[in-house]
Design an enzyme around this catalytic site. Structure first.
Site, PDB file in Angstrom:
ATOM      1  N   LYS A 127      -3.400  -3.206  -5.338  1.00 13.74           N
ATOM      2  CA  LYS A 127      -4.479  -2.690  -4.352  1.00 13.74           C
ATOM      3  C   LYS A 127      -4.781  -4.110  -3.579  1.00 13.74           C
ATOM      4  CE  LYS A 127      -9.071  -1.344  -3.608  1.00 13.74           C
ATOM      5  NZ  LYS A 127     -10.269  -0.559  -4.250  1.00 13.74           N
ATOM      6  N   LYS A 155      -1.538   0.839  -2.643  1.00  9.13           N
ATOM      7  CA  LYS A 155      -2.819   0.923  -1.740  1.00  9.13           C
ATOM      8  C   LYS A 155      -3.224  -0.477  -0.810  1.00  9.13           C
ATOM      9  CE  LYS A 155      -7.702   1.903  -1.675  1.00  9.13           C
ATOM     10  NZ  LYS A 155      -8.859   1.866  -2.287  1.00  9.13           N
TER      11      LYS A 155
END
Ligand code: PBG
Length: 324
Positions: free
Chosen positions: A194, A247
């Site tokens: 992330k 992400k």
């Protein structure tokens, strides 16, 4: 060869194109994010995310009914709590917003896959994903709290928890706590790679989770790094993740592809709020066609190697795929 190679033959008609199409988006690939807020009778559109709403639990249930009818198999829940404090304790309250939503949804729709986002940022007064001491987000104390959040979601019936905080060792801490409390069957989708991305802007408006001071770059990944994504993913797998995630998605398709090529593990990608909002805004201006662009983006995420896509377009995709 005395003839021309003619790849165009396989592009001649739609039926031929369909036959040789390599990537096909399916409803089964998609997870739909939902934001639940306190109160009753609330269904408010989030200004920076047209088409996406804040729902109070009563109206959330109407939305869920619609999703189930559409055939959407999975949702991921985000909560906006009534109160925030330094530690984010409303994140693990038994009667917290996500816990209540989870109980209700699972009692009425036991077959719907319910995933919960596990993080502290919506619940802490300072808006960081862990607790702060001496101006720094503390890793190991935060693990204790995150594990409590995950267990409270499991107790409320969540099928899967999705830690998005990016503290070190969180998957291990959560897996251990879930196992100890009798939730061996609850799975973990780890937001493993992330990035500290500005594409989360609209979400932070929606979730009221922007950090009051500083940014998230001491815990989320540097957008310039790729090798590190593989290391993060390997760590999460070792610690017990069941699904790993990259992400955002669109600006990180190279990372998705690299993970797919190097690591044999279920892979999710999060088509984040900023990726959605920029297409919506351009479409509103008439500068591009939302449906075509969204399907192109989602197909590219799947083509890059993600099997699971979390997207605010999931509901629209149902209609789009029907009319395709
Ligand atoms: C919470 C969280 C964020 C997103 C999902 N979980 C925001 C952040 O890390 O600041 C972003 C989702 C989106 O932009 O759609 N940590």
């Amino acid at each position: 060869m005395d003839f021309i190679h003619r790849p165009r033959r396989l592009r001649r008609t739609e039926s031929i194109r369909r036959l040789v199409r390599e990537t096909k988006l399916s409803l089964d690939d998609l997870i739909y994010p939902l934001f639940v807020v306190p109160g009753t009778g609330v269904k408010e559109e989030i200004p920076s995310m047209p088409g996406i709403h804040h729902f109070s639990l009563d109206l959330l249930m109407c939305e869920i009914e619609e999703l189930v009818e559409l055939g959407i198999g999975g949702i991921i829940l985000f909560g906006l709590p009534e109160s925030k404090d330094e530690k984010g304790s409303s994140a693990w309250a038994e009667d917290g917003i996500v816990q209540r939503a989870c109980r209700r949804i699972k009692s009425e729709y036991p077959g719907l896959l319910v995933i919960t986002d596990v993080c502290l940022c919506q619940y802490t007064s300072h808006g960081h994903c862990g607790v702060i001491k001496d101006g720094y987000v503390q890793n190991d104390v935060s693990l204790e709290y995150l594990a409590r959040v995950a267990v409270s979601h499991a107790q409320a019936g969540a099928d899967m928890v999705a830690p998005s905080d990016m503290m070190d060792g969180r998957i291990k801490a959560i897996r251990r706590k879930l196992d100890e409390t009798g939730f061996k069957e609850v799975s973990i989708m780890a937001y493993s790679a992330k990035y500290a991305s500005s594409f989360y802007g609209p979400f932070r408006d929606a979730a009221h989770s922007a950090p009051q001071e500083g940014d998230r770059s001491t815990y989320q990944m540097d957008p310039a790094n790729s090798n590190e994504a593989l290391r993060e993913i390997e760590l999460d797998i070792k610690e017990g993740a069941d699904i790993v995630m990259v992400k955002p998605a669109l600006a990180y398709l190279d990372i998705i592809r690299r993970v797919k090529d190097n690591i044999n593990f279920p892979l999710a990608a999060y088509n984040v709020s900023g990726e959605y909002a920029m297409v919506k805004a351009a479409a509103e201006k008439g500068w591009l066609k939302e449906k075509e662009v969204a399907l192109e983006i989602l197909t590219s995420i799947k083509r890059a190697g993600a099997e699971i896509i979390i997207t605010y377009w999931a509901k629209d995709v149902v209609d789009w795929l029907k009319s395709n």
